[in-house]
Design an enzyme around this catalytic site. Structure first.
Site, short mmCIF file in Angstrom:
data_model
loop_
_atom_site.label_atom_id
_atom_site.label_comp_id
_atom_site.label_asym_id
_atom_site.label_seq_id
_atom_site.Cartn_x
_atom_site.Cartn_y
_atom_site.Cartn_z
CG HIS A 1 107.07 117.46 117.65
ND1 HIS A 1 106.09 116.61 117.17
CD2 HIS A 1 107.06 117.30 119.00
CE1 HIS A 1 105.53 115.97 118.20
NE2 HIS A 1 106.11 116.36 119.32
CD GLN B 1 103.78 118.94 119.89
OE1 GLN B 1 104.67 119.58 120.43
NE2 GLN B 1 103.10 118.01 120.55
CD GLU C 1 108.58 119.32 122.43
OE1 GLU C 1 107.93 119.45 121.39
OE2 GLU C 1 108.14 118.71 123.43
N GLY D 1 106.74 120.51 127.10
CA GLY D 1 107.33 121.01 125.86
C GLY D 1 106.32 121.03 124.74
CB CYS E 1 103.90 113.32 122.33
SG CYS E 1 103.82 114.58 121.04
CG LEU E 2 101.19 118.29 125.25
CD1 LEU E 2 101.45 119.79 125.24
CD2 LEU E 2 100.14 117.94 126.29
#
Ligand code: QAP
Ligand code: CO
Length: 169
Positions: free
Chosen positions: A138, A51, A135, A46, A92-93
């Site tokens: 975010h 981001q 997400e 995701g 989380c990326l």
């Protein structure tokens, strides 16, 4: 198509609240394609526009085993949540290398628009329920780390800052 740079926690830009999408145009289509490419390359399940430093309410998700079922959520809203909560080890990326348990409602019903602006509703459970809630946080300027104890937050920040320095050296 293009790979987009991903902001790393605790970058202050991750705290920005995203604004609703009003133009369902080619530019939006390109953004969702670039976000999908960036997510698949990572690889991740995701990615929120926040981001990649685009502060619009856009999310891409693919929780399928073969990474071939891309889902795009524009202007998502949670319209129903289960009373039951479940804990899941989230990553989380924007927080590479860290996984921690977060508790959230087990199932949610989401109303969103697709890339053409058409509204749809979706019942989400399992990993998809975790991912969409993660997400959507975010888009509201929240990273999963903020659910953890202050001690854990500080440790993660310190380690990521140290790693960033080592990468620059
Ligand atoms: C959010 O996260 C999520 O630490 C999506 O080194 C995660 O795709 C929702 C990733 C878990 C639900 C459960 C993380 C890749 C990818 C890392 C991701 C890493 C490389 C995270
Ligand atoms: Co994330």
């Amino acid at each position: 198509m293009a790979l987009l740079p991903i902001l790393r926690y605790p970058d202050p830009r991750l705290k920005k609240v995203a604004t609703p999408v009003t133009q369902f145009d080619d530019k939006l289509a390109k953004l969702t394609q670039d976000m999908a490419e960036t997510m698949y390359a990572a690889p991740g399940v995701g990615l929120a526009a926040t981001q990649v430093d685009v502060h619009k309410r856009v999310i891409v998700i693919d929780v399928s085993e073969e990474s071939n079922k891309l889902m795009v959520f524009i202007n998502p809203e949670i319209i129903q949540t289960s009373a039951e909560c479940k804990s899941y080890d989230e990553g989380c990326l924007s927080v590479p290398g860290f996984y921690e348990a977060v508790e959230r409602p087990a199932t949610v019903k989401v109303r969103a628009q697709d890339v053409k602006g058409e509204f749809f509703e979706m019942e989400c459970d399992e990993l998809l329920a975790v991912c969409i809630q993660h997400e959507m946080d975010h888009l509201n300027g929240k990273v999963f780390v903020e659910y953890l104890s202050q001690l854990k937050q500080t440790r993660i920040k310190t380690k990521l800052k140290k790693r960033e320095k080592e990468e620059q050296a």
